[in-house]
Design a protein around this motif. Structure first.
Motif, PDB file in Angstrom:
ATOM      1  N   GLU A   1       0.247   6.767  -6.533  1.00  0.00           N
ATOM      2  CA  GLU A   1      -0.955   7.593  -6.653  1.00  0.00           C
ATOM      3  C   GLU A   1      -0.605   9.074  -6.506  1.00  0.00           C
ATOM      4  O   GLU A   1      -1.112   9.917  -7.263  1.00  0.00           O
ATOM      5  CB  GLU A   1      -1.973   7.160  -5.594  1.00  0.00           C
ATOM      6  CG  GLU A   1      -3.376   7.561  -5.918  1.00  0.00           C
ATOM      7  CD  GLU A   1      -4.379   6.851  -5.003  1.00  0.00           C
ATOM      8  OE1 GLU A   1      -4.133   6.799  -3.782  1.00  0.00           O
ATOM      9  OE2 GLU A   1      -5.393   6.365  -5.529  1.00  0.00           O
ATOM     10  N   GLU A   2       0.263   9.406  -5.557  1.00  0.00           N
ATOM     11  CA  GLU A   2       0.702  10.790  -5.375  1.00  0.00           C
ATOM     12  C   GLU A   2       1.431  11.295  -6.625  1.00  0.00           C
ATOM     13  O   GLU A   2       1.210  12.424  -7.071  1.00  0.00           O
ATOM     14  CB  GLU A   2       1.639  10.902  -4.164  1.00  0.00           C
ATOM     15  CG  GLU A   2       0.955  10.762  -2.832  1.00  0.00           C
ATOM     16  CD  GLU A   2       1.940  10.722  -1.672  1.00  0.00           C
ATOM     17  OE1 GLU A   2       3.156  11.007  -1.887  1.00  0.00           O
ATOM     18  OE2 GLU A   2       1.516  10.388  -0.555  1.00  0.00           O
TER      19      GLU A   2
ATOM     20  N   TYR B   1       1.870   1.812  -3.512  1.00  0.00           N
ATOM     21  CA  TYR B   1       0.692   2.253  -4.262  1.00  0.00           C
ATOM     22  C   TYR B   1       0.385   3.720  -3.953  1.00  0.00           C
ATOM     23  O   TYR B   1       0.097   4.503  -4.869  1.00  0.00           O
ATOM     24  CB  TYR B   1      -0.525   1.384  -3.955  1.00  0.00           C
ATOM     25  CG  TYR B   1      -1.744   1.839  -4.705  1.00  0.00           C
ATOM     26  CD1 TYR B   1      -1.917   1.515  -6.044  1.00  0.00           C
ATOM     27  CD2 TYR B   1      -2.701   2.647  -4.090  1.00  0.00           C
ATOM     28  CE1 TYR B   1      -3.023   1.973  -6.755  1.00  0.00           C
ATOM     29  CE2 TYR B   1      -3.805   3.113  -4.788  1.00  0.00           C
ATOM     30  CZ  TYR B   1      -3.959   2.774  -6.119  1.00  0.00           C
ATOM     31  OH  TYR B   1      -5.040   3.227  -6.819  1.00  0.00           O
ATOM     32  N   ASN B   2       0.462   4.100  -2.682  1.00  0.00           N
ATOM     33  CA  ASN B   2       0.180   5.489  -2.297  1.00  0.00           C
ATOM     34  C   ASN B   2       1.180   6.453  -2.934  1.00  0.00           C
ATOM     35  O   ASN B   2       0.808   7.539  -3.382  1.00  0.00           O
ATOM     36  CB  ASN B   2       0.183   5.638  -0.775  1.00  0.00           C
ATOM     37  CG  ASN B   2      -1.013   4.956  -0.137  1.00  0.00           C
ATOM     38  OD1 ASN B   2      -2.044   4.732  -0.770  1.00  0.00           O
ATOM     39  ND2 ASN B   2      -0.873   4.598   1.133  1.00  0.00           N
ATOM     40  N   ARG B   3       2.453   6.040  -2.974  1.00  0.00           N
ATOM     41  CA  ARG B   3       3.453   6.891  -3.632  1.00  0.00           C
ATOM     42  C   ARG B   3       3.153   7.025  -5.121  1.00  0.00           C
ATOM     43  O   ARG B   3       3.271   8.115  -5.702  1.00  0.00           O
ATOM     44  CB  ARG B   3       4.853   6.334  -3.414  1.00  0.00           C
ATOM     45  CG  ARG B   3       5.390   6.629  -2.012  1.00  0.00           C
ATOM     46  CD  ARG B   3       6.810   6.200  -1.869  1.00  0.00           C
ATOM     47  NE  ARG B   3       6.789   4.737  -1.748  1.00  0.00           N
ATOM     48  CZ  ARG B   3       7.856   3.976  -1.629  1.00  0.00           C
ATOM     49  NH1 ARG B   3       9.046   4.507  -1.649  1.00  0.00           N
ATOM     50  NH2 ARG B   3       7.750   2.679  -1.499  1.00  0.00           N
TER      51      ARG B   3
ATOM     52  N   MET C   1       0.838  -1.207   0.000  1.00  0.00           N
ATOM     53  CA  MET C   1       0.000   0.000   0.000  1.00  0.00           C
ATOM     54  C   MET C   1       0.868   1.250   0.000  1.00  0.00           C
ATOM     55  O   MET C   1       0.523   2.257  -0.614  1.00  0.00           O
ATOM     56  CB  MET C   1      -0.937   0.013   1.207  1.00  0.00           C
ATOM     57  CG  MET C   1      -2.192  -0.845   1.027  1.00  0.00           C
ATOM     58  SD  MET C   1      -3.132  -0.459  -0.484  1.00  0.00           S
ATOM     59  CE  MET C   1      -3.694   1.197  -0.163  1.00  0.00           C
ATOM     60  N   GLU C   2       2.012   1.185   0.675  1.00  0.00           N
ATOM     61  CA  GLU C   2       2.926   2.325   0.711  1.00  0.00           C
ATOM     62  C   GLU C   2       3.387   2.677  -0.704  1.00  0.00           C
ATOM     63  O   GLU C   2       3.369   3.844  -1.107  1.00  0.00           O
ATOM     64  CB  GLU C   2       4.129   1.993   1.590  1.00  0.00           C
ATOM     65  CG  GLU C   2       5.136   3.116   1.694  1.00  0.00           C
ATOM     66  CD  GLU C   2       6.346   2.736   2.540  1.00  0.00           C
ATOM     67  OE1 GLU C   2       7.376   3.415   2.389  1.00  0.00           O
ATOM     68  OE2 GLU C   2       6.281   1.771   3.321  1.00  0.00           O
TER      69      GLU C   2
END
Length: 94
Positions: free
Chosen positions: A17-18, A13-15, A10-11
């Motif tokens: 996405e950002e 994926y979040n990066r 998820m980490e």
């Protein structure tokens, strides 16, 4: 093009996405570009290791340099017109 799912943290994926939000580039395109960059870096790294090993062998390195000098007589294909003042050394393979 056939697609597949990829499991990432998820980490990560979040990066992604950002990055996508900040650049307007899709996550898929960012991942594809990252893989291409990583692949090229890996190839260049392996090439550097191979050249370092080659340089350690003085005899083989001299042979390579000699071969390069022989290839340096290739046709300049109008290079003189592109680079004013450039002159190819006079060499021949006779």
């Amino acid at each position: 093009m056939t697609k597949t799912n990829l499991q990432i943290s998820m980490e990560t994926y979040n990066r992604l996405e950002e990055m996508a939000d900040a650049t307007g580039v899709s996550i898929e395109a960012i991942v594809e570009q990252a893989v291409d960059v990583y692949r090229m870096q890996s190839i260049l790294s392996a090439t550097n290791v191979a050249y370092a090993a080659l340089r350690e062998n003085a005899k083989v390195w001299r042979e390579l340099e000699t071969e390069r000098e022989l290839c340096d007589v290739t046709i300049d294909d109008g290079l003189k017109n592109l680079l004013p003042g450039w002159q190819r050394p006079l060499q021949c393979l006779d």
